[in-house]
Motif scaffolding. Structure first.
Motif, PDB file in Angstrom:
ATOM      1  N   LEU A 149       0.958  -1.083  -0.024  1.00  0.00           N
ATOM      2  CA  LEU A 149      -0.129   0.115   0.071  1.00  0.00           C
ATOM      3  C   LEU A 149       0.826   1.215  -0.014  1.00  0.00           C
ATOM      4  N   VAL A 150       1.877   1.401   0.744  1.00  0.00           N
ATOM      5  CA  VAL A 150       2.800   2.375   0.886  1.00  0.00           C
ATOM      6  C   VAL A 150       3.491   2.752  -0.287  1.00  0.00           C
ATOM      7  N   ALA A 151       3.874   1.281  -0.918  1.00  0.00           N
ATOM      8  CA  ALA A 151       4.844   1.403  -2.160  1.00  0.00           C
ATOM      9  C   ALA A 151       4.103   1.863  -3.298  1.00  0.00           C
TER      10      ALA A 151
ATOM     11  N   MET B 130       3.917   5.667  -3.421  1.00  0.00           N
ATOM     12  CA  MET B 130       5.369   6.118  -3.627  1.00  0.00           C
ATOM     13  C   MET B 130       5.536   6.142  -5.157  1.00  0.00           C
ATOM     14  N   PHE B 131       5.138   4.725  -5.784  1.00  0.00           N
ATOM     15  CA  PHE B 131       5.380   4.421  -7.194  1.00  0.00           C
ATOM     16  C   PHE B 131       4.382   5.447  -8.133  1.00  0.00           C
ATOM     17  N   PHE B 132       3.192   5.512  -7.634  1.00  0.00           N
ATOM     18  CA  PHE B 132       2.207   6.495  -8.238  1.00  0.00           C
ATOM     19  C   PHE B 132       2.810   8.023  -8.317  1.00  0.00           C
ATOM     20  N   ASN B 133       3.199   8.382  -7.260  1.00  0.00           N
ATOM     21  CA  ASN B 133       4.064   9.805  -7.422  1.00  0.00           C
ATOM     22  C   ASN B 133       4.987   9.878  -8.454  1.00  0.00           C
ATOM     23  N   LEU B 134       6.101   8.785  -8.578  1.00  0.00           N
ATOM     24  CA  LEU B 134       7.052   8.800  -9.598  1.00  0.00           C
ATOM     25  C   LEU B 134       6.322   8.768 -10.878  1.00  0.00           C
ATOM     26  N   MET B 135       5.112   8.085 -11.222  1.00  0.00           N
ATOM     27  CA  MET B 135       4.399   8.104 -12.282  1.00  0.00           C
ATOM     28  C   MET B 135       4.060   9.644 -12.619  1.00  0.00           C
ATOM     29  N   MET B 136       3.591  10.280 -11.689  1.00  0.00           N
ATOM     30  CA  MET B 136       3.106  11.787 -11.700  1.00  0.00           C
ATOM     31  C   MET B 136       4.176  12.695 -12.276  1.00  0.00           C
ATOM     32  N   ILE B 137       5.367  12.286 -11.709  1.00  0.00           N
ATOM     33  CA  ILE B 137       6.474  13.220 -12.212  1.00  0.00           C
ATOM     34  C   ILE B 137       6.708  12.806 -13.703  1.00  0.00           C
TER      35      ILE B 137
ATOM     36  N   SER C 236      13.642  -0.721   7.160  1.00  0.00           N
ATOM     37  CA  SER C 236      14.469   0.158   6.537  1.00  0.00           C
ATOM     38  C   SER C 236      13.658   0.207   5.037  1.00  0.00           C
ATOM     39  N   TYR C 237      12.804  -0.633   4.691  1.00  0.00           N
ATOM     40  CA  TYR C 237      12.305  -0.738   3.273  1.00  0.00           C
ATOM     41  C   TYR C 237      11.024   0.403   3.562  1.00  0.00           C
ATOM     42  N   TYR C 238      10.389   0.346   4.556  1.00  0.00           N
ATOM     43  CA  TYR C 238       9.218   1.160   4.690  1.00  0.00           C
ATOM     44  C   TYR C 238       9.936   2.601   4.759  1.00  0.00           C
ATOM     45  N   LEU C 239      10.999   2.871   5.481  1.00  0.00           N
ATOM     46  CA  LEU C 239      11.545   4.001   5.546  1.00  0.00           C
ATOM     47  C   LEU C 239      11.872   4.525   4.176  1.00  0.00           C
ATOM     48  N   SER C 240      12.648   3.555   3.443  1.00  0.00           N
ATOM     49  CA  SER C 240      12.964   4.160   1.908  1.00  0.00           C
ATOM     50  C   SER C 240      11.655   4.412   1.165  1.00  0.00           C
ATOM     51  N   ALA C 241      10.713   3.683   1.358  1.00  0.00           N
ATOM     52  CA  ALA C 241       9.548   4.039   0.597  1.00  0.00           C
ATOM     53  C   ALA C 241       8.726   5.208   0.933  1.00  0.00           C
ATOM     54  N   VAL C 242       8.798   5.498   2.287  1.00  0.00           N
ATOM     55  CA  VAL C 242       8.143   6.790   2.842  1.00  0.00           C
ATOM     56  C   VAL C 242       8.970   7.736   2.341  1.00  0.00           C
TER      57      VAL C 242
END
Length: 251
Positions: free
Chosen positions: A139-141, A144-151, A219-225
């Motif tokens: 869900l968090v990822a 994150m990925f959607f925001n990258l696609m918006m860019i 660590s992966y949660y933190l990176s995704a956030v």
């Protein structure tokens, strides 16, 4: 309550759109399955009968390729097409967030694929704790990925042709997402840095968690956030600058 109902109706439309065009799902699944079979055949030829390694690689590639369908690059081109066609003007005049509209519409359309992914995860007989962790992480990822696609989609304010962008983005996804080979094969030193790239976080990391039954996700949660915040701020900046160039061509 009215705002919630408004956004839920958008998500409902996304679900209906996905079900109406269900042939797209079947074609997408068939194409991905064919590509996966070719990749597995290649690794069987390279592995020369090492069944233990092939089994592990096969599980990894099946999961990453399934996740690549769930974490689609399509939102980038949904926004890009709105910009290039001039239909963005229609959304700008509506009392609804364009970001929220596109995300919920995309999420609704992806729910059938999410159901397929959940069935695959349950078939692995993972513990309830790992399944819950995977669900929250995905869900968090996804945000994150959607925001990258918006860019990426916002670049359409400046780009004339979008097809090189699609090809280039998908090529990066294939390499950095682990859709061709497990990223750990690149060596521990390279992987230590590569595993935190956005494409790895949505495919490679969940696949390794499911296979190795690893539950240390901090660590992966933190990176995704962190990526989520960085990409969102980047999207708002690029989108704001792009609007100054937008002329509503095609309206």
């Amino acid at each position: 309550m009215k705002t919630l109902k408004k956004y839920l109706s958008i998500m409902h439309l996304g679900i209906k759109s996905g079900l109406v065009f269900r042939a797209n799902y079947l074609i997408k699944l068939a194409t991905q399955a064919l590509s996966l079979l070719v990749t597995l055949w290649m690794w069987q030829w390279i592995g020369d009968g090492q069944k233990s390694d092939l089994s592990s690689i096969s599980q990894y590639l099946i999961i990453t390729n399934l996740l690549s369908l769930l974490f689609s690059i399509s939102p980038a081109f949904s926004l890009a097409n709105l910009i290039k066609s001039g239909k963005l003007s229609f959304y700008l005049t509506r009392p609804v967030s364009l970001y929220g509209h596109l995300y919920l519409q995309f999420l609704g359309g992806q729910l059938p694929l999410l159901a397929v992914y959940l069935v695959a995860v349950l078939a692995m007989h993972l513990s309830a704790g790992i399944i819950l962790s995977l669900f929250l992480y995905v869900l968090v990822a996804s945000i994150m990925f959607f925001n990258l696609m918006m860019i990426t989609g916002s670049l359409a304010f400046w780009l004339i042709n979008l097809w090189p962008l699609r090809s280039g983005l998908y090529a990066i996804y294939l390499l950095l997402g682990g859709l061709y080979f497990p990223l750990k094969m690149l060596g521990s030193q390279i992987y230590a840095w590569l595993k935190y790239n956005p494409f790895s976080l949505v495919t490679d990391i969940p696949a390794n968690i499911a296979i190795a039954k690893v539950d240390q996700l901090q660590s992966y949660y933190l990176s995704a956030v962190v990526w989520t915040i960085v990409f969102y701020l980047g999207y708002r900046l690029i989108y704001a600058k792009g609007q100054k160039k937008y002329e509503g061509v095609g309206v």
